[in-house]
Scaffold this motif. Sequence first.
Motif, PDB file in Angstrom:
ATOM      1  N   GLU A  43       0.808  -1.211   0.000  1.00  0.00           N
ATOM      2  CA  GLU A  43       0.000   0.000   0.000  1.00  0.00           C
ATOM      3  C   GLU A  43       0.846   1.267   0.000  1.00  0.00           C
ATOM      4  OE1 GLU A  43      -2.868   0.141   3.096  1.00  0.00           O
ATOM      5  OE2 GLU A  43      -4.026  -1.565   2.342  1.00  0.00           O
ATOM      6  N   ARG A  91     -11.588   7.422   2.778  1.00  0.00           N
ATOM      7  CA  ARG A  91     -12.512   6.539   2.068  1.00  0.00           C
ATOM      8  C   ARG A  91     -13.608   7.402   1.459  1.00  0.00           C
ATOM      9  NH1 ARG A  91     -11.802   1.325   0.874  1.00  0.00           N
ATOM     10  NH2 ARG A  91     -13.915   0.735   1.470  1.00  0.00           N
ATOM     11  N   ASP A 120     -10.145  -2.292  -1.364  1.00  0.00           N
ATOM     12  CA  ASP A 120      -9.028  -1.674  -0.641  1.00  0.00           C
ATOM     13  C   ASP A 120      -7.772  -1.543  -1.491  1.00  0.00           C
ATOM     14  OD1 ASP A 120     -10.536  -1.304   1.610  1.00  0.00           O
ATOM     15  OD2 ASP A 120      -9.738  -3.031   2.699  1.00  0.00           O
ATOM     16  N   GLY A 154     -10.430   3.852  -1.729  1.00  0.00           N
ATOM     17  CA  GLY A 154      -9.475   4.688  -1.026  1.00  0.00           C
ATOM     18  C   GLY A 154      -9.046   5.864  -1.888  1.00  0.00           C
TER      19      GLY A 154
END
Length: 203
Positions: A43, A91, A120, A154
Motif C-alpha cells: 500500500e 474513504r 481496498d 481509497g
Amino acid sequence: MGNQIRIKRIDTYDDSRFSQAALYQHGCFLVNEIPHEITVTSEQEAVIRGAALWAYPALIEEFRFYAPHIACFYNEQGGKIAEYPRVQRIRLRLEEIQPSQFYVDKDKLAAVRTFIHRADDIIVPVLPAQGKYISLDGHTRLFYAVSMGWDRVGAVIGTAGEWAYQFADEAKRRGITAPKDLLLVSHEEYEEKWNRFCDRFFE
C-alpha cells in the motif's frame, strides 16, 4: 544534469523492455530514452529499476503524481532509495468522485483486473472541489469498482493545476458526474478521442 531529464510514461501493455507487472500497473517510463520501471509492492511501497540512478529523484516525483500514497522506494536489492511523509488516506463513496476524464480503455480495464482484487486495492489521487472530489488519475480503477459493485474506494488528496478543474467541468458538461458515467471504449477509440481532446486542450 537535472535540466536534461526527459521522462515519458509508457501507456501500452506490450513492450519487451519492461516487465509485464510494471506494464499492467502503468509504472514504466523512459528517462532520456532509457527504460525504467516502478512496481508497487504494498500500500505504501514500491521498487524502482533502471540504469539512470541520478534521475531517480525526478522519476519518483513524476510517479508520485499518479500514486502520492507510495511513500517508500527501494532498489532491487532492497535498499531504501527515498522515503516521503505518509499521506492521509480517506474513504470515499463513488458518488462523491467527479471524474476529470470521459473514457475508459477496454485494454486498461483488462490490465487492472490482474492486480486489483478488492476495493481496498484502489487508492486514487483526488482534489476537493465544490463539495465533491475530482479524480486526478485512476479512472479505470474507479470504473472497475463500479463493475464489481463496490461502493467505496481509497483516496489521497493530490495537487494539480487549473486543467483539473477545466477537465472536470467538461466531464460534467458531457453528463459524466460519477465513475459510473464513464464511457467504455476500445483501445483505438480511446487513443483517438482522449488523446485528441488532450492535444487540443494543451495546444
